[in-house]
Design an enzyme around this catalytic site. Structure first.
Site, PDB file in Angstrom:
ATOM      1  N   LYS A 260       0.839  -1.215   0.000  1.00  0.00           N
ATOM      2  CA  LYS A 260       0.000   0.000   0.000  1.00  0.00           C
ATOM      3  C   LYS A 260       0.865   1.253   0.000  1.00  0.00           C
ATOM      4  O   LYS A 260       0.640   2.184  -0.777  1.00  0.00           O
ATOM      5  CB  LYS A 260      -0.904  -0.002   1.244  1.00  0.00           C
ATOM      6  CG  LYS A 260      -1.535   1.342   1.554  1.00  0.00           C
ATOM      7  CD  LYS A 260      -2.411   1.303   2.775  1.00  0.00           C
ATOM      8  CE  LYS A 260      -1.723   1.498   4.101  1.00  0.00           C
ATOM      9  NZ  LYS A 260      -1.363   2.883   4.441  1.00  0.00           N
TER      10      LYS A 260
ATOM     11  N   ARG B 228      -8.229  -0.947   4.594  1.00  0.00           N
ATOM     12  CA  ARG B 228      -7.375   0.106   4.021  1.00  0.00           C
ATOM     13  C   ARG B 228      -6.004  -0.438   3.639  1.00  0.00           C
ATOM     14  O   ARG B 228      -5.314   0.141   2.797  1.00  0.00           O
ATOM     15  CB  ARG B 228      -7.188   1.241   5.040  1.00  0.00           C
ATOM     16  CG  ARG B 228      -8.409   2.114   5.252  1.00  0.00           C
ATOM     17  CD  ARG B 228      -8.054   3.316   6.121  1.00  0.00           C
ATOM     18  NE  ARG B 228      -6.718   3.765   5.779  1.00  0.00           N
ATOM     19  CZ  ARG B 228      -5.740   4.018   6.657  1.00  0.00           C
ATOM     20  NH1 ARG B 228      -5.968   3.896   7.938  1.00  0.00           N
ATOM     21  NH2 ARG B 228      -4.563   4.402   6.254  1.00  0.00           N
TER      22      ARG B 228
ATOM     23  N   ASP C  68       5.062   0.263  11.749  1.00  0.00           N
ATOM     24  CA  ASP C  68       3.852  -0.407  11.252  1.00  0.00           C
ATOM     25  C   ASP C  68       3.808  -1.889  11.641  1.00  0.00           C
ATOM     26  O   ASP C  68       2.746  -2.512  11.594  1.00  0.00           O
ATOM     27  CB  ASP C  68       3.762  -0.285   9.718  1.00  0.00           C
ATOM     28  CG  ASP C  68       3.612   1.157   9.279  1.00  0.00           C
ATOM     29  OD1 ASP C  68       3.205   1.982  10.100  1.00  0.00           O
ATOM     30  OD2 ASP C  68       3.916   1.451   8.111  1.00  0.00           O
TER      31      ASP C  68
ATOM     32  N   CYS D 119      -5.046  12.339  13.073  1.00  0.00           N
ATOM     33  CA  CYS D 119      -5.646  11.043  12.779  1.00  0.00           C
ATOM     34  C   CYS D 119      -5.461  10.160  13.999  1.00  0.00           C
ATOM     35  O   CYS D 119      -4.973  10.599  15.027  1.00  0.00           O
ATOM     36  CB  CYS D 119      -5.018  10.412  11.552  1.00  0.00           C
ATOM     37  SG  CYS D 119      -3.438   9.675  11.884  1.00  0.00           S
TER      38      CYS D 119
HETATM   39  C1  EPZ Z   1       4.331   6.800   6.309  1.00  0.00           C
HETATM   40  O1  EPZ Z   1       3.580   7.796   6.976  1.00  0.00           O
HETATM   41  C2  EPZ Z   1       3.430   5.599   6.185  1.00  0.00           C
HETATM   42  N1  EPZ Z   1       2.256   5.948   5.416  1.00  0.00           N
HETATM   43  C3  EPZ Z   1       3.044   5.097   7.565  1.00  0.00           C
HETATM   44  O2  EPZ Z   1       2.263   3.930   7.432  1.00  0.00           O
HETATM   45  C4  EPZ Z   1       4.326   4.757   8.331  1.00  0.00           C
HETATM   46  O3  EPZ Z   1       3.984   4.374   9.631  1.00  0.00           O
HETATM   47  C5  EPZ Z   1       5.253   5.974   8.365  1.00  0.00           C
HETATM   48  O4  EPZ Z   1       5.506   6.444   7.014  1.00  0.00           O
HETATM   49  C6  EPZ Z   1       6.596   5.690   9.012  1.00  0.00           C
HETATM   50  O5  EPZ Z   1       7.225   4.635   8.364  1.00  0.00           O
HETATM   51  C7  EPZ Z   1       2.313   5.919   4.082  1.00  0.00           C
HETATM   52  O6  EPZ Z   1       3.337   5.644   3.477  1.00  0.00           O
HETATM   53  C8  EPZ Z   1       1.066   6.203   3.338  1.00  0.00           C
HETATM   54  P1  EPZ Z   1       6.402  10.240   8.374  1.00  0.00           P
HETATM   55  P2  EPZ Z   1       4.073   9.322   6.999  1.00  0.00           P
HETATM   56  O7  EPZ Z   1       6.198  11.502   7.599  1.00  0.00           O
HETATM   57  O8  EPZ Z   1       4.638   9.652   5.679  1.00  0.00           O
HETATM   58  C9  EPZ Z   1       6.301  13.379  12.077  1.00  0.00           C
HETATM   59  C10 EPZ Z   1       0.420   2.500   7.857  1.00  0.00           C
HETATM   60  O9  EPZ Z   1      -0.075   1.968   8.871  1.00  0.00           O
HETATM   61  N2  EPZ Z   1       6.216  14.436  11.044  1.00  0.00           N
HETATM   62  O10 EPZ Z   1       7.677   9.516   8.228  1.00  0.00           O
HETATM   63  O11 EPZ Z   1       2.960  10.146   7.508  1.00  0.00           O
HETATM   64  C11 EPZ Z   1       5.015  12.551  12.122  1.00  0.00           C
HETATM   65  O12 EPZ Z   1       4.023  13.196  12.896  1.00  0.00           O
HETATM   66  C12 EPZ Z   1       0.894   3.951   7.888  1.00  0.00           C
HETATM   67  O13 EPZ Z   1       0.530   1.919   6.772  1.00  0.00           O
HETATM   68  C13 EPZ Z   1       6.239  15.752  11.440  1.00  0.00           C
HETATM   69  O14 EPZ Z   1       6.335  16.089  12.616  1.00  0.00           O
HETATM   70  O15 EPZ Z   1       5.212   9.216   8.085  1.00  0.00           O
HETATM   71  C14 EPZ Z   1       5.486  11.264  12.702  1.00  0.00           C
HETATM   72  O16 EPZ Z   1       5.572  11.384  14.095  1.00  0.00           O
HETATM   73  C15 EPZ Z   1       0.637   4.618   9.196  1.00  0.00           C
HETATM   74  N3  EPZ Z   1       6.140  16.721  10.483  1.00  0.00           N
HETATM   75  C16 EPZ Z   1       6.913  11.121  12.126  1.00  0.00           C
HETATM   76  O17 EPZ Z   1       7.288  12.436  11.716  1.00  0.00           O
HETATM   77  C17 EPZ Z   1       6.035  16.406   9.153  1.00  0.00           C
HETATM   78  O18 EPZ Z   1       5.955  17.343   8.321  1.00  0.00           O
HETATM   79  C18 EPZ Z   1       7.008  10.177  10.929  1.00  0.00           C
HETATM   80  O19 EPZ Z   1       6.141  10.582   9.895  1.00  0.00           O
HETATM   81  C19 EPZ Z   1       6.026  15.052   8.768  1.00  0.00           C
HETATM   82  C20 EPZ Z   1       6.111  14.083   9.738  1.00  0.00           C
END
Ligand code: EPZ
Length: 416
Positions: free
Chosen positions: A22, A397, A305, A115
């Site tokens: 996904k 999802r 994850d 979320c």
């Molecule tokens: C991706 O989310 C994945 N989603 C997530 O999978 C996965 O858990 C995550 O990466 C980490 O591997 C998709 O690929 C669609 P991040 P993403 O930006 O891109 C903080 C699942 O269950 N952050 O690396 O949202 C954020 O709040 C999902 O399949 C900021 O503070 O992850 C988090 O604490 C859930 N500011 C951390 O960084 C920002 O601008 C990691 O987020 C961006 C992120």
């Protein structure tokens, strides 16, 4: 509302092919907006993929899906605005932002908001896009992005290797003027898959030995045929389900190298693993041992994850396991439901201490989020008696034909 009725206690046995990832398919679908035409194979049939296709239709693309192949063709006549209801349909819709700006030179999207995993800000995405020449006006929960002087390459250092921010930079930079240098970029396999898709479509992206991503802007992307990588989290979930029920499974269509930090934890718990090419075979011991301390980290560390389903496994292992969640603020939401089954888990902030119990009892539970929902299903498969799992749309999802796959392995799961 549909729910899963799970009668626990049947060890899972058999062979299962793992579907496409996904989290790789979604950014590749966003990237298809930048291309004339793309054919994406091994695309999982998931509600999040449907949501991505709906967004693409709005943005001026025609899409078609046959089995696991999605074709995306840019037809024009679309809009640079993504309606709020489509943005809300999935949190990862924010990954379209870089692609919309790349295609239209402007974008208007609503803020994705919080979320079930916590606040999930997008400050890093926006700061990086600003460096590329995007003017962003944030008001009333809407982001209005324009590029008065066009997209222009820049040197960007992310404060944290955010997956989504890295994807947005790649999508915006590949057709920007000049060179972009992205330091501290995420290194997840899904990022590599996106880079492969973009390069095969005509982009010029290179990853230096220190992980810095170098993008030389090109005029446009033609598109390509692409095979999405296997879903490493779905693979980990089915391995947990086999391990916790005392079973043995052989997963095909996998990438064992993408699970390099996760597989040793199964061995720590006493499982025997055999990996060759794209196959992972697991044989569970009569009783699992504690998994020790599991700390989630950006790739190549242990994936956040995979943490929830691993915690369900630890709930039935002998001894104490400790989980430290460093990526998301609220990733233990399912624990409250797990306690209804008789699990012994104490959560304090980012740490969960799991005292394994010899037995879990079936219960009625609500899925709290995608991976948390899968974790409750894993626990229910090993519990004594029946469990009713509600709110299973969360599972749809991210897992293709979840109940059917479990039944193939001998689980007693009914969709009710
Ligand atoms: C991706 O989310 C994945 N989603 C997530 O999978 C996965 O858990 C995550 O990466 C980490 O591997 C998709 O690929 C669609 P991040 P993403 O930006 O891109 C903080 C699942 O269950 N952050 O690396 O949202 C954020 O709040 C999902 O399949 C900021 O503070 O992850 C988090 O604490 C859930 N500011 C951390 O960084 C920002 O601008 C990691 O987020 C961006 C992120």
């Amino acid at each position: 509302m549909p729910a899963y009725l799970i009668k626990g206690g049947s060890p899972l046995h058999g062979e299962l092919p793992v579907h496409g990832a996904k989290n790789a398919a979604l950014p590749v679908l966003a990237a298809a907006l930048l291309c004339d035409q793309a054919v994406i194979h091994n695309c999982p049939r998931l509600t999040d993929v449907e949501a991505a296709r709906n967004i693409l239709h709005y943005l001026g693309c025609a899409t078609a899906q046959q089995d696991d192949t999605v074709t995306v063709r840019f037809t024009g006549g679309g809009d640079h605005r993504i309606p709020d209801r489509l943005m809300r349909a999935m949190r990862s819709s924010i990954v379209f932002l870089g692609a919309v700006i790349g295609r239209y030179g402007m974008a208007e999207v609503s803020m994705p908001g919080g979320c079930e995993l916590g606040p999930r800000p997008i400050d890093m995405h926006l700061a990086a896009l600003r460096r590329l020449g995007v003017h962003i006006d944030e008001s009333g929960g809407v982001l209005r992005c324009t590029t008065p002087n066009g997209l222009c390459g820049a040197r960007i250092t992310l404060p944290f290797p955010s997956v989504g921010a890295t994807e947005n930079v790649l999508l915006a930079a590949c057709t920007a003027r000049g060179e972009t240098e992205l330091c501290n970029a995420a290194r997840e396999p899904e990022i590599t898959d996106l880079i492969d898709f973009l390069n095969d479509s005509g982009a010029r992206i290179r990853v230096a030995s220190d992980g810095t991503v170098l993008v030389t802007g090109v005029a446009g992307l033609s598109g390509c045929r692409h095979e999405v990588i296997p879903d490493r989290i779905a693979a980990a979930t089915y391995l947990c389900a086999a391990a916790v029920t005392g079973g043995s499974v052989t997963l095909t269509h996998t990438r064992p190298d993408h699970l390099a930090a996760v597989l040793p934890v199964f061995e720590e718990a006493g499982c025997a693993l055999t990996c060759r090419d794209d196959v992972i075979a697991l044989q569970a011991p009569p009783r699992l041992r504690s998994v020790g301390t599991v700390r989630t980290m950006p790739y190549p560390g242990f994936s956040t994850d995979a943490q929830s389903t691993m915690l369900s496994m630890a709930a039935l292992a002998s001894g104490t396991s400790v989980f430290i969640e460093t990526i998301f603020e609220s990733r233990y939401k399912q624990v409250g439901e797990l306690l209804r089954m008789g699990a012994n888990v104490k959560v304090e902030g980012r740490v969960a201490v799991v005292e394994g119990v010899p037995e879990l009892r079936g219960a009625e539970m609500n899925c709290t989020d995608l991976r948390g929902g899968a974790a409750l299903a894993v626990a229910a498969l090993a519990a004594r008696g029946e469990s009713l799992l509600n709110q299973i749309h969360h599972i749809g999802r991210g897992y293709e034909t979840f109940d059917e796959n479990l039944r193939k392995l001998g689980a007693q799961v009914t969709l009710v």
